[in-house]
Design a protein around this motif. Structure first.
Motif, short mmCIF file in Angstrom:
data_model
loop_
_atom_site.label_atom_id
_atom_site.label_comp_id
_atom_site.label_asym_id
_atom_site.label_seq_id
_atom_site.Cartn_x
_atom_site.Cartn_y
_atom_site.Cartn_z
N ALA A 34 1.01 -0.95 0.08
CA ALA A 34 -0.22 -0.29 -0.05
C ALA A 34 1.24 1.34 -0.42
N ARG A 35 2.05 1.28 0.62
CA ARG A 35 3.21 2.30 1.03
C ARG A 35 3.20 2.73 -0.88
N GLN A 36 3.42 2.02 -1.94
CA GLN A 36 3.61 1.97 -3.28
C GLN A 36 3.12 2.68 -3.50
N MET A 37 2.09 3.75 -3.45
CA MET A 37 1.01 4.00 -4.02
C MET A 37 0.07 4.97 -3.54
N THR A 38 0.62 6.79 -4.76
CA THR A 38 -0.27 7.74 -3.14
C THR A 38 -2.14 7.66 -3.94
N VAL A 39 -2.63 8.08 -3.26
CA VAL A 39 -4.00 8.34 -3.30
C VAL A 39 -4.85 9.33 -4.39
N MET B 10 -4.66 7.29 -7.64
CA MET B 10 -5.35 6.50 -7.42
C MET B 10 -6.81 6.83 -8.08
N TYR C 229 -4.20 16.50 -0.09
CA TYR C 229 -4.83 16.67 -0.52
C TYR C 229 -4.72 17.47 -1.81
N PRO D 220 1.91 14.58 -1.78
CA PRO D 220 1.39 13.17 -1.43
C PRO D 220 0.78 12.41 -0.56
N ILE D 221 -0.14 11.87 -0.25
CA ILE D 221 -1.06 10.96 0.42
C ILE D 221 -0.80 8.91 0.28
N SER D 222 0.18 8.19 0.70
CA SER D 222 0.10 6.94 0.41
C SER D 222 -1.22 6.14 0.99
N ILE D 223 -1.08 5.25 0.61
CA ILE D 223 -2.50 4.56 0.26
C ILE D 223 -2.28 3.89 2.14
N VAL D 224 -0.68 3.53 2.46
CA VAL D 224 -0.95 2.98 3.43
C VAL D 224 -1.42 3.83 4.50
N GLU D 225 -1.27 5.52 4.43
CA GLU D 225 -1.71 6.10 5.85
C GLU D 225 -3.22 6.37 6.06
N PHE D 226 -4.06 5.90 4.43
CA PHE D 226 -5.15 5.20 4.89
C PHE D 226 -6.00 4.50 6.02
N LEU D 227 -4.85 3.09 6.25
CA LEU D 227 -5.25 1.64 6.94
C LEU D 227 -5.25 2.49 8.11
#
Lengths: 397, 397
Positions: free
Chosen positions: A137-142, A145, B155, B160-167
Motif C-alpha cells: 500500500a505504501r507504493q501508491m498514492t491516493v 488512484m 490532497y 502525496p498521501i500514500s494509501i498505507v496512510e489510509f490504513l
C-alpha cells in the motif's frame, strides 16, 4: 519469425501497445515472452468479450511465446472495481473454486493448453501478511488512484469507494512481479491496473512488462459493452443453438465488429464482405463462431435449423385465407379434410394430401389430423389454421 | 465515587467528550472501565505533550479504572500521519523495541503501574493476514478518509498521501476492537482515529468506546504544538537541570497553559497566581514540574542553581571596569594580583582576596590564578576580566 514482423502482427486490433521497443529487444535476444492475462472467476462463465483477449493471447502462443493465465481466485474476494460504478458482491471460496474450474474449460476452447501456464494468485497472496499488505500500500498514492477514470467519476458523484478497492490494482500489479511477466494483456478498462504492474516491477528492480489493451466488445444490444451483468452476452459455454441464435440477433453494425474482433478479419476482408447481403453475412458469422466452439458440422446444422424455422415463420406470416363457401359445395354443413385441402389448389394431388395426413404432418389448429377419413364441420372450422408439412399454412374463414 | 461526580472530574480540561451517557451507565453498573491510550514509539522519548494525556489516564486510575496502554510497535511501522504534512520515516524493528522500552519507563513516572495493562499491537497485527487487511479496508470509504482535516489539506495541496496512510486509522481503530476499550483518550488530532475505533467496535457488534480528547500542549516557543520534530519540547527523561531551565524559557502566556494542563490547576487557582510576580510563578512552575519527576529536593536544588547562575549572569553583565592607572602606582609596568584587586575596594580585606586565590576561586580571563604571589603585567592585563568567587567580576581597561 523476426521480431518486427511479430510485433506488427501482435499490434493488430490493439488499442494501446506500450513498451514495444523493449519487447522487440527481448524477442531478438531469443526470449520466450511470458504473456500474462488475468481473469477473475466472479461468475460461472466467460463470454465472447473474453474471447477478444484470449484470441490475442492465442496469437502470442502461435508465435511461440508462453501464455500465463492467472486465475484471480484471491483478488476475486475483493472484486475489481474497474469500469464499474458499484463494488462487486463478495463470493464464497466454494463459488470461486467452482467458477475457476469452468473458466479453465472455457479458456482452453481458444488457448493451446500445452503453451499455457495456469496460476492462481492465492498461491502468493494466501501467504502474505498484513505487514506485506502495508508495504504494498505504501507504493501508491491516493491522488494517483483517484486519477483513474472510474474512481474519479464515483468520487465526484459521491458514490462510496471502499478503501479495499484502492488495494485491488496493487494486488493485480503484484501478480506481475510474482510472475515476472514480459507482457500483460487486458481490456481497455484494465490499462490503469496494467500500468501499476509496470510500476511495481520497476520498484522491484525487474524489467517492466509491456502493456497491450484490446477494445471492449460491444454486447448483443449493439450499445453497451458485453457484460455478464448487463445480460447482453454470449457465453463461451452457451449451446450451439443459443450461440447461433444470439449472433443472429445483433445489429448489422455490430456484426462487422464481431468479424473483426472475434474472427480476426482484416479491414480489407471486411470491406469486401460489406458488398454481400447482410443477412447472408450474419448467417456466415453465426455459423463460423458456432463452428469455432462446436465444429464445422455444428455450424452448418445450426444454420440449417435457423433457416427452417425462419422460413416456416415467413410462410405462416404470408399464409393464404379461404372462405368456407369457396371450398365446399354450397350449403354443405361439413366436408372431408382431403377435399377441403384439395380445393385450395396448394397441393399437387389428393394422393399427396393423404400421404401427409398419414405421416401425421397435418395439423388442424393445435391438434394432429386423426386420419384420411376426417371431416370438418363448418361452424368448428371457422378461423382455424390448417398446417400441412413444414411450409404450407391455410386459414379457413 | 458516584458516576456523575466521576464524569464531572474526568471532563475537566477535555476538548471533546463523546459517549458520556454510556460511560455513566457502565460506571453505575459497577464496571471497571478499560481506558485505552495508544502511543507509537517513533522516537526515543516522550514529551510533556504526552503528559497531558497521561495525566488524564492517571485520573481514571485514581478513580479505580483500568488503564490500557497500547504500545503501537506494529502501527509505528506505518507511521500515523495525523496532523502531519508528510509521511513519517520507516523505523527498524530494533529501533522500535528500544523506543518502546524507554517509553514505558517514562510513562510510569506518571501512571500507576499496578493499574496499567501494557499491550503491544504487534500481538494481534503480527498474526493478521493480507485477507484480514482487505476485510478491514472494506469497512471504510475513501471519501470519509478524505474528510479528515489533514488528509483534505494535503490532497488539496497535491502533497502525496500514500494509501498505507489510509490504513493507519483502521488499524488504530482495530486496537479498540481487540482491547474492548470503554474509553479512548487522545490528543485533539486523534479525534478522527478514535471515532474510527468507535465505528469498528459497532461493526463488530460490541459496545462503542467513549472518546475523550485533550488539547495539544503548546511548545517552548509558545507558538507551535510541542513536538519532537519541531525541537520545541521537554522530554520526560530530560535531566532535572534541563527540565527546570526549559520551563523557565517559555513565554508568560504559555506558563499558565502549563499550570493548567501539566499541573492540573483550576481556573480559579490560576487567576489567583496571576496576581503574583510572573518570574516567581515561573520558578515555582519549573520547580514543581521538576519535583514531579525528580522529587521535592531536586525541585528546590534546581531553583537554587538557576538563581545562582542567573545572579552570576546578572553580576557579569553589571561588572565594573577599572583603568590600570587607577589601580596601581603611576608608571608601574606590573602589579601584584592581590594589590590590584584590593585597589578595586570590592573586597573586605587582602586576607579575603588571598583566601579566594588559595581556594582556586580567582580566574584571570579563562585561567585560574596560580597563587597569592602572582603578578600581572600592564600590557597583558588590558581588556582582561578577573573573576573572584561566584559573583565578583572586574574588568581591567
Amino acid at each position: 519469425m523476426e521480431a518486427e514482423k511479430q510485433i506488427e502482427l501482435l499490434k493488430q486490433r490493439t488499442e494501446v501497445f506500450l513498451g514495444e521497443e523493449q519487447l522487440i529487444e527481448r524477442i531478438r535476444a531469443g526470449k520466450k515472452l511470458r504473456v500474462k492475462l488475468g481473469v477473475d472467476p466472479t461468475r460461472p462463465d466467460l463470454t465472447f468479450g473474453h474471447m477478444v483477449v484470449f484470441n490475442k493471447l492465442r496469437q502470442f502462443q502461435d508465435l511461440g511465446h508462453q501464455a500465463v493465465l492467472v486465475i484471480g481466485d484471491f483478488t476475486t474476494r475483493i472484486g475489481d472495481p474497474s469500469g464499474r460504478s458499484v463494488a462487486r458482491p463478495i463470493l464464497t471460496e466454494e463459488e470461486i473454486n467452482e467458477n475457476a474450474k469452468t473458466y479453465l474449460e472455457q479458456a482452453f476452447k481458444i488457448l493451446d493448453p500445452a503453451k499455457t501456464e495456469v496460476r492462481r494468485n492465492s498461491e502468493w497472496f494466501g501467504k502474505m501478511s498484513l505487514l506485506d499488505a502495508l508495504q504494498l500500500a505504501r507504493q501508491m498514492t491516493v491522488a494517483r488512484m483517484l486519477e483513474r477514470d472510474d474512481f474519479a467519476k464515483r468520487y465526484a458523484a459521491k458514490t462510496p469507494i471502499s478503501i479495499v478497492e484502492f488495494l485491488y490494482p496493487l494486488l493485480q500489479g503484484r501478480d506481475s512481479v510474482e510472475l515476472r511477466s514480459d507482457v500483460e494483456i487486458g481490456g481497455t478498462d484494465q490499462l490503469f491496473n496494467n500500468l501499476v504492474g509496470r510500476q511495481l516491477q520497476k520498484d522491484a528492480g525487474m524489467p517492466e512488462q509491456a502493456v497491450l489493451t484490446m477494445p471492449l466488445l460491444v454486447g448483443l444490444d449493439g450499445e453497451r459493452k458485453m457484460s455478464k451483468s448487463y445480460g447482453n452476452y454470449i457465453a463461451l459455454n452457451d449451446s450451439a443453438k443459443d450461440m447461433f441464435g444470439k449472433v443472429m440477433s445483433v445489429p448489422d453494425a455490430t456484426m462487422w465488429v464481431y468479424y473483426e474482433l472475434l474472427l480476426e478479419k482484416s479491414p480489407a476482408e471486411i470491406a469486401a464482405m460489406k458488398n454481400e447481403h447482410p443477412m447472408e453475412m450474419k448467417k456466415r458469422l453465426a455459423s463460423a463462431l458456432t463452428a469455432k466452439f462446436y465444429g464445422e458440422e455444428a455450424g452448418r446444422y445450426e444454420r440449417e435449423q435457423f433457416e427452417n424455422v425462419f422460413s416456416k415463420k415467413q410462410a405462416r406470416e404470408d399464409m393464404p385465407a379461404f372462405a368456407w363457401d369457396a371450398l365446399v359445395p354450397a350449403g354443405a354443413p361439413d366436408a372431408s379434410l382431403v377435399d377441403l385441402l384439395a380445393a385450395t389448389k396448394l397441393f399437387p394431388s389428393k394422393k399427396e394430401i393423404r400421404r401427409l395426413i398419414e405421416q401425421g404432418a397435418v395439423k388442424i389448429g393445435d391438434r394432429k389430423a386423426s386420419g384420411v377419413g376426417e371431416r370438418l364441420e363448418k361452424a368448428a372450422a371457422a378461423g382455424t389454421v390448417v398446417q400441412a408439412g413444414k411450409r404450407i399454412f391455410v386459414k379457413i374463414l
